[in-house]
Write a protein that holds these residues in place. Structure first.
Motif, mmCIF file in Angstrom:
data_model
loop_
_atom_site.group_PDB
_atom_site.id
_atom_site.type_symbol
_atom_site.label_atom_id
_atom_site.label_comp_id
_atom_site.label_asym_id
_atom_site.label_seq_id
_atom_site.Cartn_x
_atom_site.Cartn_y
_atom_site.Cartn_z
ATOM 1 N N ASN A 252 0.914 -1.298 0.087
ATOM 2 C CA ASN A 252 0.074 -0.101 0.114
ATOM 3 C C ASN A 252 0.937 1.434 0.025
ATOM 4 N N ARG A 253 0.531 2.359 -0.558
ATOM 5 C CA ARG A 253 1.095 3.504 -0.459
ATOM 6 C C ARG A 253 1.400 4.274 0.593
ATOM 7 N N THR A 254 0.596 3.998 1.498
ATOM 8 C CA THR A 254 0.498 4.979 2.708
ATOM 9 C C THR A 254 0.288 4.280 3.886
ATOM 10 N N LYS A 255 0.892 4.844 5.041
ATOM 11 C CA LYS A 255 0.615 4.312 6.339
ATOM 12 C C LYS A 255 -0.779 4.176 6.581
ATOM 13 N N HIS A 256 -1.441 5.307 6.622
ATOM 14 C CA HIS A 256 -2.955 5.475 7.009
ATOM 15 C C HIS A 256 -3.812 4.215 6.040
ATOM 16 N N GLY A 257 -3.522 4.373 4.640
ATOM 17 C CA GLY A 257 -4.043 3.243 3.896
ATOM 18 C C GLY A 257 -4.050 1.794 4.376
ATOM 19 N N SER A 258 -2.711 1.660 4.914
ATOM 20 C CA SER A 258 -2.430 0.198 5.108
ATOM 21 C C SER A 258 -2.901 -0.198 6.443
ATOM 22 N N ASP A 259 -3.243 0.543 7.474
ATOM 23 C CA ASP A 259 -4.013 0.320 8.471
ATOM 24 C C ASP A 259 -5.324 0.070 8.270
ATOM 25 N N LYS A 260 -6.024 0.919 7.402
ATOM 26 C CA LYS A 260 -7.350 0.785 7.132
ATOM 27 C C LYS A 260 -7.589 -0.349 6.301
ATOM 28 N N LEU A 261 -6.835 -0.880 5.464
ATOM 29 C CA LEU A 261 -6.962 -2.047 4.520
ATOM 30 C C LEU A 261 -6.934 -3.298 5.658
ATOM 31 N N HIS A 316 2.841 -14.698 -2.990
ATOM 32 C CA HIS A 316 2.091 -13.911 -3.595
ATOM 33 C C HIS A 316 2.324 -12.770 -3.183
ATOM 34 N N VAL A 317 2.553 -11.551 -4.100
ATOM 35 C CA VAL A 317 2.803 -10.087 -3.870
ATOM 36 C C VAL A 317 1.635 -9.421 -4.832
ATOM 37 N N TYR A 318 0.995 -8.379 -3.877
ATOM 38 C CA TYR A 318 -0.281 -7.649 -4.527
ATOM 39 C C TYR A 318 0.088 -6.408 -4.331
ATOM 40 N N ASN A 319 0.410 -5.573 -5.585
ATOM 41 C CA ASN A 319 0.434 -4.174 -5.521
ATOM 42 C C ASN A 319 -0.807 -3.523 -5.446
ATOM 43 N N TYR A 320 -1.409 -3.250 -4.208
ATOM 44 C CA TYR A 320 -2.765 -2.825 -4.214
ATOM 45 C C TYR A 320 -2.541 -1.368 -4.752
ATOM 46 N N ASP A 321 -1.533 -0.615 -4.325
ATOM 47 C CA ASP A 321 -1.351 0.514 -4.915
ATOM 48 C C ASP A 321 -0.011 0.664 -5.660
ATOM 49 N N LEU A 322 0.013 1.027 -6.786
ATOM 50 C CA LEU A 322 1.297 0.842 -7.655
ATOM 51 C C LEU A 322 2.217 2.075 -6.897
#
Length: 415
Positions: A252-261, A316-322
């Motif tokens: 994920n590109r951001t810390k906040h986005g990582s926690d939310k996901l 597996h690696v998922y690029n949730y955000d590029l």
């Protein structure tokens, strides 16, 4: 291919490598180790996962073992700088395994851990210190260690250290180390600033390059899935459900986005943890330990895990955000297909990320196969409205001064 026995390494290191099941050096090790053993400076260009830690660690440990005596209090014989706590930890663990049973003291200092405990450990002197630049500077300011006796300097993943703004810290640290030293610089890419760094740090270096920059490992099956941003979480859950029990890293590109996901996936029944720069060192280490043990199946991370995460079981690696830095894509997907295994990397591409996708494909020199969705139309950045051209005779009208103010007086130009 050479064997480790023929590369001039200390016998105890070769014995440990054999016990670990490592008998054949990788290309970066085969080409780099003999030069380092002979004391040459080295510039190594190779992707993560190619065995760089052993390439610089084994010959450096060989030379330090030959000293035959303990380092003086607070001194450091060899300094290894790494951009992230995770990479520093990986290097520490690998070097400790290589040197098990040898009379050498290997320490690690990173942020997020007790600086007082680190100070106590450094007081006895250190053979090899692995550090992140910020914490090292903190310890230097406290006079917890000195670098006046340091004879070896390693900059690992140097391009990432530049990306995250460590250039000034590196320069400050280098000034404290004697000019008469052996320096090894390892990088996955070679931007212009890296060339300048290499020119100032290295003396008559040997250059070893084992893979073109930006090239992904051949055993990684890549794919891109086009999706709207708001549908990414549901799509990710579908992919995770298709591969139950297999380890996956989600970037994920951001810390906040990582926690939310992470919270969302937990609510949907997935065993998941997050690591990023706002997590304490203990939290990051607990998450990685649980992930490595298979207790947690999904690790959501920012680019702190793009390098230095060496867990062969990651399927597996998922690029949730590029990533907005194209080269980071290769580092991210390099978390899978390790230790000779196969791996899969899926990139989720939203309409606003079409430019990022094109930049990634350009950096790799290859197209990523489409495995889902339809390519979005490129999103053009909004352009400011053009000003109407001045028409008619007379001088071009000048802008009016702001209300309540006056036009600035003209500067007097001296002859």
């Amino acid at each position: 291919m050479e064997n480790f026995e023929n590369l001039g390494l200390a016998p105890i290191l070769v014995q440990n490598l054999t016990r670990m099941g490592l008998t054949k050096p990788t290309p970066i090790q085969e080409q780099g180790i003999p030069h380092i053993v002979r004391g040459r400076d080295l510039l190594g260009l190779a992707q993560t996962g190619t065995g760089k830690t052993a390439a610089f660690g084994l010959p450096m440990l060989t030379r330090i073992i030959a000293y035959g005596k303990r380092p003086a209090p607070k001194t450091v014989r060899a300094l290894v700088l790494a951009p992230t706590r995770e990479l520093a930890t990986q290097i520490h663990d690998n070097l400790s395994a290589f040197g098990e049973g040898a009379p050498i003291r290997i320490q690690r200092v990173v942020g997020g851990a007790s600086i007082n405990v680190q100070t106590e450990k450094l007081a006895k002197g250190t053979d090899v210190l692995i550090a992140t630049p910020g914490r090292l500077l903190d310890l230097l300011e406290r006079r917890a260690l000195v670098l006046s006796e340091t004879k070896y300097l390693v900059l690992d993943e140097a391009d990432q250290m530049l990306d995250i703004g460590f250039i000034h810290a590196l320069r400050r640290i280098a000034r404290l180390i004697p000019a008469e030293r052996q320096t090894m610089l390892f990088s996955a890419t070679m931007p212009k600033l890296m060339e300048e760094l290499a020119a100032s740090y290295l003396t008559d270096p040997v250059r070893v390059q084992v893979a073109p920059p930006g090239k992904a490992a051949e055993k990684i099956e890549q794919g891109v899935h086009f999706v709207n941003q708001g549908d990414k979480a549901t799509l990710l859950a579908e992919y995770l459900t298709k591969h139950p029990g297999e380890l996956a890293v989600v970037f994920n590109r951001t810390k906040h986005g990582s926690d939310k996901l992470t919270r969302l996936l937990e609510n949907w029944g997935h065993s998941v943890a997050a690591i990023h720069g706002n997590k304490s060192q203990n939290q990051r280490e607990r998450a990685l330990s649980s992930f490595r043990a298979g207790e947690i199946k999904v690790l959501v991370a920012t680019d702190v895990a793009a390098r230095g995460l060496d867990i062969p079981e990651v399927a597996h690696v998922y690029n949730y955000d590029l990533p907005n830095v194209p080269e980071n894509y290769v580092h991210r997907i390099g978390r899978t297909a390790r230790a000779g295994r196969n791996g899969r990397a899926v990139a989720f591409c939203a309409p606003a990320e079409m430019g990022d996708l094109k930049a990634i494909e350009k950096a790799m020199g290859a197209k990523i196969p489409v495995i889902g969705g339809e390519p979005h139309a490129a999103v053009e950045p909004a352009r400011p409205a053009a000003k109407a051209p001045h028409r008619g005779r007379g001088p071009k009208p000048q802008p009016k001064p702001a209300r309540g103010g006056s036009q600035a007086p003209k500067r007097r130009v001296s002859a």
